[in-house]
Design a protein around this motif. Structure first.
Motif, PDB file in Angstrom:
ATOM      1  N   PHE A 130      -6.566  -6.189  -4.117  1.00 43.40           N
ATOM      2  CA  PHE A 130      -6.751  -6.040  -2.672  1.00 43.40           C
ATOM      3  C   PHE A 130      -7.000  -7.391  -2.017  1.00 43.40           C
ATOM      4  O   PHE A 130      -7.651  -8.259  -2.594  1.00 43.40           O
ATOM      5  CB  PHE A 130      -7.932  -5.106  -2.387  1.00 43.40           C
TER       6      PHE A 130
ATOM      7  N   SER B   3      -8.961  -7.956   0.297  1.00 43.90           N
ATOM      8  CA  SER B   3     -10.405  -8.124   0.501  1.00 43.90           C
ATOM      9  C   SER B   3     -11.176  -8.121  -0.816  1.00 43.90           C
ATOM     10  O   SER B   3     -12.382  -8.235  -0.812  1.00 43.90           O
ATOM     11  CB  SER B   3     -10.912  -6.993   1.380  1.00 43.90           C
TER      12      SER B   3
ATOM     13  N   ARG C 257      -0.117   5.338 -11.182  1.00 41.75           N
ATOM     14  CA  ARG C 257      -1.059   4.328 -10.683  1.00 41.75           C
ATOM     15  C   ARG C 257      -1.758   3.578 -11.803  1.00 41.75           C
ATOM     16  O   ARG C 257      -2.143   2.429 -11.650  1.00 41.75           O
ATOM     17  CB  ARG C 257      -2.118   5.008  -9.808  1.00 41.75           C
ATOM     18  N   LYS C 258      -1.935   4.253 -12.937  1.00 42.92           N
ATOM     19  CA  LYS C 258      -2.604   3.573 -14.047  1.00 42.92           C
ATOM     20  C   LYS C 258      -1.742   2.469 -14.634  1.00 42.92           C
ATOM     21  O   LYS C 258      -2.231   1.612 -15.351  1.00 42.92           O
ATOM     22  CB  LYS C 258      -2.982   4.589 -15.118  1.00 42.92           C
TER      23      LYS C 258
ATOM     24  N   ALA D 244     -12.158  -5.748  -2.655  1.00 46.65           N
ATOM     25  CA  ALA D 244     -12.562  -4.358  -2.897  1.00 46.65           C
ATOM     26  C   ALA D 244     -13.397  -4.209  -4.158  1.00 46.65           C
ATOM     27  O   ALA D 244     -13.197  -3.312  -4.958  1.00 46.65           O
ATOM     28  CB  ALA D 244     -11.335  -3.431  -2.951  1.00 46.65           C
ATOM     29  N   LEU D 245     -14.358  -5.124  -4.343  1.00 38.40           N
ATOM     30  CA  LEU D 245     -15.245  -5.027  -5.509  1.00 38.40           C
ATOM     31  C   LEU D 245     -16.235  -3.898  -5.292  1.00 38.40           C
ATOM     32  O   LEU D 245     -16.626  -3.614  -4.162  1.00 38.40           O
ATOM     33  CB  LEU D 245     -15.997  -6.344  -5.688  1.00 38.40           C
ATOM     34  N   TYR D 246     -16.655  -3.262  -6.396  1.00 39.53           N
ATOM     35  CA  TYR D 246     -17.639  -2.196  -6.286  1.00 39.53           C
ATOM     36  C   TYR D 246     -19.031  -2.820  -6.172  1.00 39.53           C
ATOM     37  O   TYR D 246     -19.580  -3.322  -7.150  1.00 39.53           O
ATOM     38  CB  TYR D 246     -17.551  -1.263  -7.492  1.00 39.53           C
TER      39      TYR D 246
ATOM     40  N   PRO E  77     -11.812   0.245 -14.547  1.00 38.22           N
ATOM     41  CA  PRO E  77     -10.421   0.704 -14.741  1.00 38.22           C
ATOM     42  C   PRO E  77     -10.173   1.247 -16.144  1.00 38.22           C
ATOM     43  O   PRO E  77      -9.222   1.993 -16.357  1.00 38.22           O
ATOM     44  CB  PRO E  77      -9.593  -0.569 -14.523  1.00 38.22           C
TER      45      PRO E  77
ATOM     46  N   ASN F 246      -1.239   9.733 -10.313  1.00 30.62           N
ATOM     47  CA  ASN F 246      -2.317   9.038 -11.015  1.00 30.62           C
ATOM     48  C   ASN F 246      -1.821   8.354 -12.284  1.00 30.62           C
ATOM     49  O   ASN F 246      -2.263   7.256 -12.620  1.00 30.62           O
ATOM     50  CB  ASN F 246      -3.445  10.012 -11.359  1.00 30.62           C
TER      51      ASN F 246
ATOM     52  N   LYS G 272       0.833  -1.211   0.000  1.00 27.28           N
ATOM     53  CA  LYS G 272       0.000   0.000   0.000  1.00 27.28           C
ATOM     54  C   LYS G 272       0.861   1.252   0.000  1.00 27.28           C
ATOM     55  O   LYS G 272       0.481   2.278  -0.572  1.00 27.28           O
ATOM     56  CB  LYS G 272      -0.943  -0.001   1.202  1.00 27.28           C
TER      57      LYS G 272
ATOM     58  N   VAL H  92       1.889   2.272  -3.651  1.00 23.48           N
ATOM     59  CA  VAL H  92       0.977   3.011  -4.530  1.00 23.48           C
ATOM     60  C   VAL H  92       0.479   4.290  -3.875  1.00 23.48           C
ATOM     61  O   VAL H  92      -0.412   4.952  -4.389  1.00 23.48           O
ATOM     62  CB  VAL H  92      -0.233   2.157  -4.960  1.00 23.48           C
ATOM     63  N   GLY H  93       1.054   4.620  -2.715  1.00 24.28           N
ATOM     64  CA  GLY H  93       0.687   5.873  -2.062  1.00 24.28           C
ATOM     65  C   GLY H  93      -0.647   5.832  -1.343  1.00 24.28           C
ATOM     66  O   GLY H  93      -1.213   6.879  -1.038  1.00 24.28           O
ATOM     67  N   LEU H  94      -1.194   4.638  -1.090  1.00 30.93           N
ATOM     68  CA  LEU H  94      -2.429   4.564  -0.302  1.00 30.93           C
ATOM     69  C   LEU H  94      -2.141   4.827   1.161  1.00 30.93           C
ATOM     70  O   LEU H  94      -2.963   5.347   1.889  1.00 30.93           O
ATOM     71  CB  LEU H  94      -3.070   3.185  -0.438  1.00 30.93           C
TER      72      LEU H  94
ATOM     73  N   ARG I 293     -10.199  -7.892 -12.601  1.00 28.40           N
ATOM     74  CA  ARG I 293     -10.252  -6.438 -12.681  1.00 28.40           C
ATOM     75  C   ARG I 293      -8.850  -5.837 -12.621  1.00 28.40           C
ATOM     76  O   ARG I 293      -8.564  -4.832 -13.269  1.00 28.40           O
ATOM     77  CB  ARG I 293     -11.107  -5.895 -11.529  1.00 28.40           C
TER      78      ARG I 293
ATOM     79  N   PHE J 180      -3.456  -3.449  -8.741  1.00 24.11           N
ATOM     80  CA  PHE J 180      -3.407  -3.738  -7.305  1.00 24.11           C
ATOM     81  C   PHE J 180      -4.565  -4.660  -6.961  1.00 24.11           C
ATOM     82  O   PHE J 180      -5.718  -4.299  -7.107  1.00 24.11           O
ATOM     83  CB  PHE J 180      -3.528  -2.417  -6.533  1.00 24.11           C
TER      84      PHE J 180
END
Ligand SMILES: Nc1ncnc2c1ncn2[C@@H]1O[C@H](COP(=O)(O)OP(=O)(O)OP(=O)(O)O)[C@@H](O)[C@H]1O
Ligand SMILES: [Mg+2]
Lengths: 257, 273
Positions: free
Chosen positions: A103, A105, A96-97, A107-109, A121, A93, A64, A67-69, A169, A101
């Motif tokens: 996750f 968990s 990051r593209k 991290a699905l929308y 994406p 940005n 994390k 990627v600067g999170l 994804r 990454f």
């Protein structure tokens, strides 16, 4: 706790290659909990680096920071020859593209269907036509064996399916760097193996550099060019799978049993 | 919470301790205000910067507007009906029964329509936004957007605040119309006034300064509800309990803010009267 295994050849090889990511003296604490104390690491272009370590050893925090999170407290983080902590948000940005990454968990929308999750994406690449987009989405789903779920919502998927959707994804952008946080956790052995092979395939096809966090030794065996083990905020061991498997250090060996 | 408990334990101690208690709560209060102000400033900065998320704005406006339509309609109708029935005896006492449509019309358009609708809206949409954003935060969806190179503040927060600001005025107009219809039904329970007569009486009694300020303030209500909902959700603590806390705080503070804005609006309009 440096292992005595001889991997000098490996090291010089890495020095010679261009690095995609370089960490120098990375440090991160949460209040008085020191998670990462002094991490020095290079990820070569086209390399698969597996990160092992006990739960809570700071593996997720490490990627994390990349990627600067999470903002690192100290040290240098160089990705594509740019220092992450000194870049503007626009530059960040752009970087990051080029990074995928996954996750831990998923991290699905939740509010989007499987298809929309995969399209997200790609959404600012205006030149992509609808047909092309559909093809990309279908391909990405086929890669992880989820073709039939394309119009479902994430809440209708099983845990393993969610994991695979997250993976699809992440891979759809064909990024130059992939950061996988436990790609095979919660999957059956057969699917796990398929995912591991997929990671390898992606590396070969697109010359991707990857960091793979895993507890799945089978996955590490298939994918790793090099392995590091985190302990107490430091790199406790480093080497190839074969080297570490036969390490003299009992603690290191215990990861491979 | 812990601060309050501490105070109870030390009630007998010197008043200096109490002063520090007030100091900390005051400090927290002003800290919160400054954070919300910064959040609002961030909203305006991101609002003006391209790219614009029109698709998401439309989607959110549709969802936010449609979700509240039935509830707002039902409350509007009941509001008009009840207000009419309750006001009748008083007006009858003064022999001013024929004033009923005018009086009810003015109170609905000026005050009751906007405020009740905004409160319903805060309860339905404000809490929804608070909970949704908090759960997006907990499940790392906001992080995922950020990593994929999309500005989550712009995509999630800006579109929602804009939607609430634009949708609430429309909902209030809708609620006002239904409430007037409810009032018409109420009038006809015990009297006989034609539809045409009722509405011409209402419209005659309204002037520009009744309608215009009432409509303007609903923009601010909508903005406040969206802002507070997003602020609480976006800054929620990790963990599932954060979701409940955010939803709750969103409703409570948004409702409070509706009343405060309403009070300020009255002061401002009275300047121009
Ligand atoms: N946002 C945060 N705030 C405070 N502490 C955190 C935060 N994120 C992680 N930590 C702490 O940092 C430590 C390392 O967490 P991390 O998630 O990196 O572990 P991990 O190695 O990925 O473990 P696992 O294998 O279980 O996923 C943990 O002790 C955790 O409590
Ligand atoms: Mg982890």
């Amino acid at each position: 706790m440096e292992t005595k295994t001889d991997h000098t050849i490996l090291k010089t090889e890495i020095e010679k290659m261009n690095s995609a990511v370089e960490l120098k003296h990375l440090k991160k604490s949460f209040k008085d909990k020191h998670v990462l104390i002094d991490i020095n690491l290079k990820l070569a272009k086209g390399e698969n680096l597996v990160v092992l370590g006990k739960s809570g050893s700071g593996k997720s925090v490490l990627i994390k920071c990349l990627v600067g999170l999470i903002d690192a407290d100290d040290g240098e983080l160089i990705v594509f020859d740019k220092n992450i902590s000194e870049t503007s948000s626009d530059e960040l940005n752009t970087i990051r593209k080029k990074i995928g990454f996954l996750f831990q968990s998923g991290a699905l929308y939740d509010s989007m269907s499987v298809r929309e999750n995969l399209e997200f994406p790609l959404r600012d690449q205006k030149k992509i036509f609808k047909a092309e987009l559909n093809k990309l989405v279908e391909e990405a789903l086929a890669d992880v064996g989820l073709s039939e779920a394309i119009d479902k919502m994430p809440s209708e998927l099983s845990g393993g399916m969610r994991k695979r959707l997250g993976l699809a994804r992440t891979m759809i952008l064909k990024p130059e760097i992939m950061l996988y946080d436990e790609p095979t956790t919660g999957l059956d052995p057969i699917t796990s193996k398929e995912i591991s092979k997929l990671i390898l395939e992606v590396q070969k096809k697109y010359n991707t550099s990857s960091i793979i966090i895993t507890h799945d030794i089978e996955c590490a065996k298939i994918t790793a060019n090099r392995i590091i083990i985190l302990k107490d905020g430091l790199l406790a061991a480093e080497g190839t799978f074969k080297n570490l498997e036969k390490s003299e250090d009992k603690w290191v060996r215990s990861f491979f049993e | 919470m812990s601060v309050i408990i501490q105070i109870k334990d030390k009630e007998t101690e010197s008043s200096i301790k109490k002063e520090t208690f007030f100091n900390t709560t005051l400090k927290n209060f002003f800290l919160e205000i400054s954070l919300i102000t910064r959040f609002a400033a961030h909203f305006f900065i991101e609002l003006l910067k391209p790219p614009y998320e029109f698709g998401e704005l439309l989607k959110q406006s549709y969802l936010i507007g449609c979700k509240s339509l039935p509830l707002v309609g039902i409350t509007g109708f009941i509001m008009g009906l009840v207000l009419t029935i309750q006001s009748r005896p008083t007006l009858v006492q003064f022999g001013a029964e024929s004033w009923l449509p005018a009086m009810v019309g003015v109170s609905i358009i000026r005050e009751i329509g906007p405020v009740i609708t905004a409160l319903i809206f805060a309860g339905k949409v404000g809490s929804g936004i608070g909970a949704e954003l908090a759960s997006m935060k907990v499940t790392e969806q906001i992080d995922a957007m950020e990593v994929s190179g999309t500005n989550p503040f712009k995509y999630i927060v800006v579109t929602r605040i804009l939607s609430t600001s634009l949708m609430l005025p429309i909902l209030v107009v809708f609620a006002d119309v239904i409430a007037l219809y409810g009032s018409y039904v109420g009038v006809n329970l015990k009297g006989d006034v034609s539809f045409h007569l009722f509405f011409s009486q209402v419209i005659e009694s309204l002037d520009f300064m009744d309608v215009f300020p009432a409509l303007i303030k609903t923009f601010f209500f909508g903005f406040a509800i969206g802002l507070i909902g997003c602020y609480n959700g976006y800054n929620s603590n990790k963990g599932t309990e954060g979701v409940g806390i955010s939803a709750n705080a969103a409703v409570v503070y948004a409702s409070l803010l509706v009343f405060i804005i309403d009070m300020m609006a009255v002061q401002v309009t009275s300047l121009f009267m």
